[in-house]
Scaffold this active site. Structure first.
Site, PDB file in Angstrom:
ATOM      1  N   ARG A  48      -7.216  -8.529 -11.585  1.00  0.00           N
ATOM      2  CA  ARG A  48      -8.571  -9.031 -11.348  1.00  0.00           C
ATOM      3  C   ARG A  48      -9.428  -8.917 -12.588  1.00  0.00           C
ATOM      4  NH1 ARG A  48      -8.938  -5.164  -6.341  1.00  0.00           N
ATOM      5  NH2 ARG A  48      -8.868  -3.863  -8.165  1.00  0.00           N
TER       6      ARG A  48
ATOM      7  N   SER B  66      -9.766  -3.933  -1.736  1.00  0.00           N
ATOM      8  CA  SER B  66      -9.749  -3.315  -0.403  1.00  0.00           C
ATOM      9  C   SER B  66     -10.730  -2.154  -0.320  1.00  0.00           C
ATOM     10  CB  SER B  66      -8.342  -2.826  -0.056  1.00  0.00           C
ATOM     11  OG  SER B  66      -7.461  -3.897   0.086  1.00  0.00           O
TER      12      SER B  66
ATOM     13  N   HIS C 194      -5.255 -10.580  -1.889  1.00  0.00           N
ATOM     14  CA  HIS C 194      -3.827 -10.314  -1.666  1.00  0.00           C
ATOM     15  C   HIS C 194      -3.111 -11.587  -1.220  1.00  0.00           C
ATOM     16  CE1 HIS C 194      -5.103  -5.965  -0.646  1.00  0.00           C
ATOM     17  NE2 HIS C 194      -4.472  -5.916  -1.805  1.00  0.00           N
TER      18      HIS C 194
ATOM     19  N   LYS D  17      -5.117   7.771  -2.072  1.00  0.00           N
ATOM     20  CA  LYS D  17      -6.046   6.958  -1.287  1.00  0.00           C
ATOM     21  C   LYS D  17      -6.133   7.504   0.135  1.00  0.00           C
ATOM     22  CE  LYS D  17      -5.331   2.709  -3.880  1.00  0.00           C
ATOM     23  NZ  LYS D  17      -4.954   1.291  -3.809  1.00  0.00           N
TER      24      LYS D  17
END
Length: 169
Positions: free
Chosen positions: A94, A132, A19, A43
């Site tokens: 990513r 994360s 991040h 989440k």
């Protein structure tokens, strides 16, 4: 003179070195970067939104490139971007799986508001595997996360793991 504002949205649960890489690089592209810390109903966050905002503010406080602000939001991204007068959404990529998801989201966002562009930044090669979700999983099983998060975040994750209980013990 018009100020170019960009929004970098995420849950940042917790904020990672990946991040931070996108924030540093994204801040160079705009005059004002708004980091939008959001809830995500799909989440299960380890930290409250207030804790995550504090982490992001602390970790970005020393960045010198541009005007960086941290704001929470709980709305459609495009509504938030409009409220912040953003002309661009900044997203980090990513892997190919990220691209497929982000491509679909960018298309939907364009349908909602075609005045705001989405810009994708590829994660630094050394940071591409960091997520994360994986950082939390590693920490919950007692693994080292030092390579993935800033030092104070590492300590906060470790303290939270102690509080909620480590898995596999």
């Amino acid at each position: 003179m018009t100020i170019r504002t960009g929004v970098y949205p995420g849950t940042f649960d917790p904020i990672t070195r990946g991040h931070m890489d996108i924030i540093r690089r994204g801040a160079k592209l705009v005059d004002r970067l708004v980091i939008g810390v959001t809830t995500n109903p799909s989440k299960n966050p380890m930290f409250t939104i207030e804790e995550r905002m504090e982490m992001v503010k602390r970790e970005t406080a020393d960045l010198v490139d541009g005007d960086i602000q941290v704001v929470s939001f709980d709305s459609l991204l495009m509504d938030f971007a409009e409220r912040e007068h953003a002309s661009v959404i900044i997203r980090g990529l990513r892997a190919v799986a990220d691209f497929e998801y982000e491509y679909q989201m960018a298309g939907m966002n364009q349908q909602l508001n075609d005045r705001i562009e989405t810009v994708f930044l590829m994660a630094d090669v050394s940071l591409q595997p960091i997520a994360s979700r994986l950082v939390k999983e590693i920490a919950l099983y007692g693994g080292a996360i030092r390579k993935f998060v800033p030092p104070r975040v590492e300590a906060e994750v470790a303290a939270r793991v102690v509080r909620i209980g480590r898995k596999g013990s």
